[in-house]
Enzyme design. Structure first.
Site, PDB file in Angstrom:
ATOM      1  N   ASN A   6       0.770  -1.169  -0.018  1.00 44.73           N
ATOM      2  CA  ASN A   6      -0.037  -0.056   0.109  1.00 44.73           C
ATOM      3  C   ASN A   6       0.961   1.237   0.232  1.00 44.73           C
ATOM      4  OD1 ASN A   6      -1.294   2.174   1.213  1.00 44.73           O
ATOM      5  ND2 ASN A   6      -3.263   0.751   1.488  1.00 44.73           N
ATOM      6  N   HIS A   9       1.163   6.173   1.832  1.00 44.82           N
ATOM      7  CA  HIS A   9       1.732   7.029   2.749  1.00 44.82           C
ATOM      8  C   HIS A   9       3.151   7.628   1.999  1.00 44.82           C
ATOM      9  CE1 HIS A   9      -0.113   5.967   6.598  1.00 44.82           C
ATOM     10  NE2 HIS A   9      -0.269   4.995   5.958  1.00 44.82           N
ATOM     11  N   HIS A  42      -5.519   3.637  -2.291  1.00 44.41           N
ATOM     12  CA  HIS A  42      -6.984   4.231  -1.637  1.00 44.41           C
ATOM     13  C   HIS A  42      -7.099   5.445  -2.380  1.00 44.41           C
ATOM     14  CE1 HIS A  42      -9.684   4.301   1.981  1.00 44.41           C
ATOM     15  NE2 HIS A  42     -10.301   4.844   1.061  1.00 44.41           N
ATOM     16  N   ARG A  48      -6.997  12.948   0.234  1.00 43.03           N
ATOM     17  CA  ARG A  48      -5.768  13.472   1.183  1.00 43.03           C
ATOM     18  C   ARG A  48      -4.435  12.956   0.705  1.00 43.03           C
ATOM     19  NH1 ARG A  48      -7.149  10.230   6.622  1.00 43.03           N
ATOM     20  NH2 ARG A  48      -8.979  11.213   6.732  1.00 43.03           N
ATOM     21  N   GLU A  69      -8.574   0.858  -3.437  1.00 42.30           N
ATOM     22  CA  GLU A  69      -9.692   0.840  -2.280  1.00 42.30           C
ATOM     23  C   GLU A  69     -10.356   1.770  -2.493  1.00 42.30           C
ATOM     24  OE1 GLU A  69      -7.555   1.051   1.317  1.00 42.30           O
ATOM     25  OE2 GLU A  69      -6.340  -0.615   0.915  1.00 42.30           O
ATOM     26  N   THR A 100      -8.758   3.804   8.050  1.00 39.90           N
ATOM     27  CA  THR A 100      -9.905   2.849   7.887  1.00 39.90           C
ATOM     28  C   THR A 100     -10.333   2.129   9.295  1.00 39.90           C
ATOM     29  OG1 THR A 100      -9.494   2.567   5.785  1.00 39.90           O
ATOM     30  CG2 THR A 100     -11.293   1.513   6.514  1.00 39.90           C
ATOM     31  N   HIS A 213      -4.228  -4.182   7.579  1.00 36.10           N
ATOM     32  CA  HIS A 213      -4.260  -3.255   8.550  1.00 36.10           C
ATOM     33  C   HIS A 213      -3.436  -3.480   9.966  1.00 36.10           C
ATOM     34  CE1 HIS A 213      -5.928   0.283  10.164  1.00 36.10           C
ATOM     35  NE2 HIS A 213      -6.465   0.659   8.988  1.00 36.10           N
TER      36      HIS A 213
HETATM   37  N1  PXP Z   1      -5.883  -2.718   3.636  1.00 40.42           N
HETATM   38  C1  PXP Z   1      -6.807  -2.070   3.670  1.00 40.42           C
HETATM   39  C2  PXP Z   1      -8.205  -2.522   3.040  1.00 40.42           C
HETATM   40  C3  PXP Z   1      -6.673  -0.790   4.169  1.00 40.42           C
HETATM   41  O1  PXP Z   1      -7.605   0.438   4.322  1.00 40.42           O
HETATM   42  C4  PXP Z   1      -5.345  -0.245   4.613  1.00 40.42           C
HETATM   43  C5  PXP Z   1      -4.911   0.848   5.172  1.00 40.42           C
HETATM   44  O2  PXP Z   1      -4.986   2.007   3.971  1.00 40.42           O
HETATM   45  C6  PXP Z   1      -4.549  -1.507   4.540  1.00 40.42           C
HETATM   46  C7  PXP Z   1      -4.625  -2.625   3.960  1.00 40.42           C
HETATM   47  C8  PXP Z   1      -2.870  -1.183   4.868  1.00 40.42           C
HETATM   48  O3  PXP Z   1      -3.009  -0.782   6.217  1.00 40.42           O
HETATM   49  P1  PXP Z   1      -1.398  -0.306   6.880  1.00 40.42           P
HETATM   50  O4  PXP Z   1      -1.208   0.966   6.281  1.00 40.42           O
HETATM   51  O5  PXP Z   1      -1.865  -0.082   8.503  1.00 40.42           O
HETATM   52  O6  PXP Z   1      -0.465  -1.398   6.586  1.00 40.42           O
END
Ligand code: PXP
Length: 259
Positions: A6, A9, A42, A48, A69, A100, A213
């Site tokens: 993901n 960030h 996402h 943002r 997402e 989320t 997550h």
């Molecule tokens: N999966 C989903 C559906 C998410 O919304 C997120 C956070 O954006 C993640 C995975 C990844 O989470 P993290 O950044 O805490 O590893």
């Protein structure tokens, strides 16, 4: 176990200065080089971090599948349908949240979900629902005819953090503070069982199972052991580590844990 990175960030850092640095396409190339299996982004309603143009550019440039997402809002679903990522993961979204918080409430959003899913599937996009790890949520997801579910591991991660690291600042899932360690250890075991049970049920129903997550370099191995989970989506911890090690090394380190 497949790994989706993901990269939201990275866009957070870029948006802080409203420049094109760090560049997301460079990040995608490094994910490819490190043999990640998927790019996860996402497109939030408040934009943002990831912007519409990012989604378009990433879909055009990436050789890895894109897992986009998004909220179940008509305007967003329309955009996603046009952009045609490989998969759309439907997530609950609240404007003020830091991240989320919790899975989708399928019962409360049944009609909206039905409409969104059929729109996406008509456009040949696989659909995943981000849900809490409960058997009810899995059965409800199955009834909606999606291909994937993603189990929310936030509760597991938060309990883990209360036991083994500093408490996250916004602890929205484990509300009660100062619990005895023995209680927390039991809660962690219970939560792992809940995740495994939900994953096994989903797998037995023919759903593909992802999870994610709050996973990090310490708490991921216990989740990676669950055989019915096919894929993990991990973001914040990899991007945070990459500041010190570089993105490729940070990805290779987490891949090592998934073996
Ligand atoms: N999966 C989903 C559906 C998410 O919304 C997120 C956070 O954006 C993640 C995975 C990844 O989470 P993290 O950044 O805490 O590893």
């Amino acid at each position: 176990m497949k790994l989706g990175i993901n990269i939201d960030h990275i866009a957070v850092l870029r948006e802080a200065r409203e420049v094109n640095n760090p560049n997301l396409i460079d990040a995608v190339s490094i994910c490819e080089r490190a043999k990640a299996d998927q790019i996860t982004i996402h497109l939030r309603e408040d934009r943002r971090h990831i912007q519409d143009k990012d989604v378009e550019d990433i879909i055009n440039h990436s050789i890895l599948p894109i897992n986009l997402e998004c909220a179940i809002e008509t305007s967003i679903i329309e955009i996603v349908s046009k952009m045609q990522p490989h998969r759309a993961t439907l997530v609950p979204e609240k404007r003020q949240e830091v991240t989320t918080e919790g899975g989708l409430s399928i019962e409360l959003n049944n009609q909206k979900l039905t409409d969104a899913i059929s729109n996406l599937q008509e456009n040949e996009i696989e659909v995943s629902l981000f849900i809490d790890p409960t058997n009810d949520a899995v059965s409800n997801a199955k009834a909606l005819g999606v291909e994937w579910i993603e189990l929310h591991t936030g509760s597991y991660s938060n309990i883990w953090a209360m036991l083994y690291s500093n408490l996250p600042k916004s602890n929205h899932i484990v509300k009660e503070l100062n619990l005895p360690r023995a209680t927390l250890k039991q809660m962690l075991k219970d939560e792992l069982i809940r995740i495994e049970d939900a994953a096994n049920l989903a797998y037995s129903l023919g759903l593909k199972v992802a999870a994610g997550h709050g996973l990090n370099y310490q708490n991921t191995p216990l989740i990676a052991k669950i055989e019915s989970i096919e894929e993990l989506n991990i973001g914040q911890t990899i991007i945070a580590r990459s500041i010190f090690t570089g993105l490729e090394r940070a990805i290779l380190d987490i891949k090592e844990l998934l073996r």
